[in-house]
Write an enzyme that holds these catalytic residues in place. Structure first.
Site, short mmCIF file in Angstrom:
data_model
loop_
_atom_site.label_atom_id
_atom_site.label_comp_id
_atom_site.label_asym_id
_atom_site.label_seq_id
_atom_site.Cartn_x
_atom_site.Cartn_y
_atom_site.Cartn_z
N ASN A 152 -3.81 0.69 8.70
CA ASN A 152 -3.75 2.28 8.68
C ASN A 152 -5.42 2.98 8.33
O ASN A 152 -5.45 4.03 7.91
CB ASN A 152 -3.14 2.69 7.74
CG ASN A 152 -3.48 2.21 6.27
OD1 ASN A 152 -4.31 1.52 5.99
ND2 ASN A 152 -2.70 2.77 5.08
N ASP A 153 -6.33 1.94 8.38
CA ASP A 153 -7.52 2.35 8.49
C ASP A 153 -8.23 2.52 6.91
O ASP A 153 -9.30 2.98 6.85
CB ASP A 153 -7.93 3.65 9.04
CG ASP A 153 -9.55 3.92 9.46
OD1 ASP A 153 -10.12 2.82 9.88
OD2 ASP A 153 -9.99 5.09 9.43
N HIS A 198 -32.47 15.25 -5.28
CA HIS A 198 -33.18 16.38 -4.45
C HIS A 198 -33.44 17.32 -5.17
O HIS A 198 -34.46 17.98 -4.96
CB HIS A 198 -32.24 16.50 -3.03
CG HIS A 198 -32.65 17.84 -2.23
ND1 HIS A 198 -33.56 17.52 -1.73
CD2 HIS A 198 -32.14 18.97 -2.04
CE1 HIS A 198 -33.89 18.68 -0.76
NE2 HIS A 198 -33.05 19.55 -1.25
N ASP A 207 -42.55 22.86 0.31
CA ASP A 207 -42.04 24.28 -0.32
C ASP A 207 -42.37 24.14 -1.43
O ASP A 207 -42.75 22.98 -2.28
CB ASP A 207 -40.45 24.15 0.01
CG ASP A 207 -39.73 23.01 -0.31
OD1 ASP A 207 -40.00 22.40 -1.55
OD2 ASP A 207 -39.15 22.49 0.47
N LYS A 240 -41.62 28.34 2.15
CA LYS A 240 -40.83 28.34 3.20
C LYS A 240 -39.59 29.13 3.20
O LYS A 240 -39.31 29.21 2.12
CB LYS A 240 -40.41 26.72 3.15
CG LYS A 240 -39.19 26.21 4.11
CD LYS A 240 -38.78 24.60 3.87
CE LYS A 240 -37.87 24.54 2.95
NZ LYS A 240 -37.50 23.24 2.85
N ARG A 267 -35.62 29.03 4.86
CA ARG A 267 -34.56 27.97 5.54
C ARG A 267 -33.76 29.06 6.10
O ARG A 267 -32.78 29.85 5.40
CB ARG A 267 -34.04 26.87 4.73
CG ARG A 267 -33.04 26.30 5.39
CD ARG A 267 -32.66 24.99 4.92
NE ARG A 267 -33.44 23.96 4.12
CZ ARG A 267 -33.82 23.18 5.30
NH1 ARG A 267 -33.42 23.01 6.47
NH2 ARG A 267 -34.94 22.21 4.94
N ASP A 313 -43.07 14.94 0.41
CA ASP A 313 -41.41 15.49 0.38
C ASP A 313 -40.50 14.33 -0.06
O ASP A 313 -40.91 13.14 -0.19
CB ASP A 313 -40.91 15.99 1.80
CG ASP A 313 -40.04 17.08 1.56
OD1 ASP A 313 -39.70 17.42 0.53
OD2 ASP A 313 -39.64 17.69 2.71
#
Length: 314
Positions: A37-38, A130, A169, A192, A194, A218
């Site tokens: 069933n994955d 990030h 940025d 910058k 976006r 970056d």
């Protein structure tokens, strides 16, 4: 090292093997199976009882598959009576989903952090998140490493007398400034805006770049649209040479080739937090290993030593 077991998910077994080599411990085996069933099933094939377990898995493509596999590994370790489960996550893809910047939008960075804690994670070892606030999304301790020392060591081999580090940025300017201090050079940043995931505008660059050797820094490069836009501004401002550096070289949708095809880009430098298939690599790409740093952090976590002291060693 006694009472430690390191397992790897399917995302980046080469990095896990390298970390284990630096630790002097074997990479413990695991099995991943898929039902009709994955649904996935994970079995850790080494003793976990009362041991310090480290699970190495960056969240890379296919992110959702690798995330569910990691959650199942955490659950398996907890169910096997592990003394502590630490997830070593060199790349946390959902760190980009860190704020409510549109109505009725999900904040995946916080949700996935909650899922990991629910699955039994006792500690997270991450690399270059990030956004700084993502650290606070976790309800368990997080050791947050960066790769600035590894990147700086590489660039110290160049003539830095006319070098400026440029952040694409203002959000990444603090990290760029720290990197510039390690190299003893100037720093600049792009202004910058976006408009979409792959559409950005950089109206100007704050700082001196004319006639300078530029290192664009970056945290990650995905489609490369931001860096390509910055390159246009740097050319207009008369930069003498350009090199590009990042921690996470995701290089989605042919980004690495597009950057390598820029004649004035001399070098593209990243670390091995994420796997880069050999067929996609170019002559301009340099991949630095962060396995020694991860291994030392794992050793310190296991021994109850300071991980932040890693950054006080020059």
């Amino acid at each position: 090292m006694r009472d430690i077991a390191v397992f790897s998910g399917s995302a980046h077994p080469e990095l896990a093997s390298e970390v284990c080599a630096h630790l002097g411990v074997p990479l413990s085996p695991s099995r991943v199976a898929r039902f009709a069933n994955d649904c996935l099933e994970v079995q850790l094939q080494a003793n976990c009882r009362e041991r310090d377990i480290f699970l190495i898995q960056p969240l890379v493509t296919p992110v959702q598959e690798n995330l569910v596999e990691l959650l199942l590994m955490c659950d398996a370790a907890r169910g096997a009576s592990a003394a502590r489960v630490t997830v070593v996550m060199p790349h946390y893809a959902y760190a980009r989903s860190d704020k409510k910047d549109a109505p009725r939008i999900s904040i995946g960075g916080r949700l996935v952090a909650d899922l990991l804690a629910t699955a039994g994670v006792g500690r997270v070892l991450a690399m270059t998140l990030h956004s700084p606030q993502v650290h606070g999304f976790f309800s368990v301790p997080v050791d947050h490493l960066h790769a600035l020392r590894e990147l700086a060591e590489h660039f110290r081999g160049h003539d830095l007398s006319r070098t400026t580090v440029v952040s694409p940025d203002l959000g990444n300017a603090k990290e760029a400034a720290a990197f510039a201090r390690l190299l003893g050079v100037q720093v600049a940043a792009g202004a910058k805006q976006r408009f979409a995931d792959d559409r950005v505008t950089i109206s100007s660059v704050i700082g001196e770049v004319a006639g300078r050797d530029i290192i664009v820094l970056d945290d990650e490069i995905a489609k490369g649209s931001t860096v390509l836009e910055l390159l246009d501004r740097l050319r207009e401002l008369g930069a003498r040479s350009i090199r590009v550096a990042c921690t996470h070289g995701l290089f989605a949708a042919g980004a690495l080739k597009r950057l390598s095809d820029q004649p004035d880009v001399l070098e593209i430098v990243c670390t091995n937090t994420v796997p880069i298939p050999p067929r996609e690599r170019t002559d301009k790409l340099r991949i630095l290993s962060i396995a020694p740093a991860l291994a030392e952090a794992v050793r310190r976590i296991h021994n109850g030593e300071s991980v932040s002291a890693l950054f006080d060693q020059g």
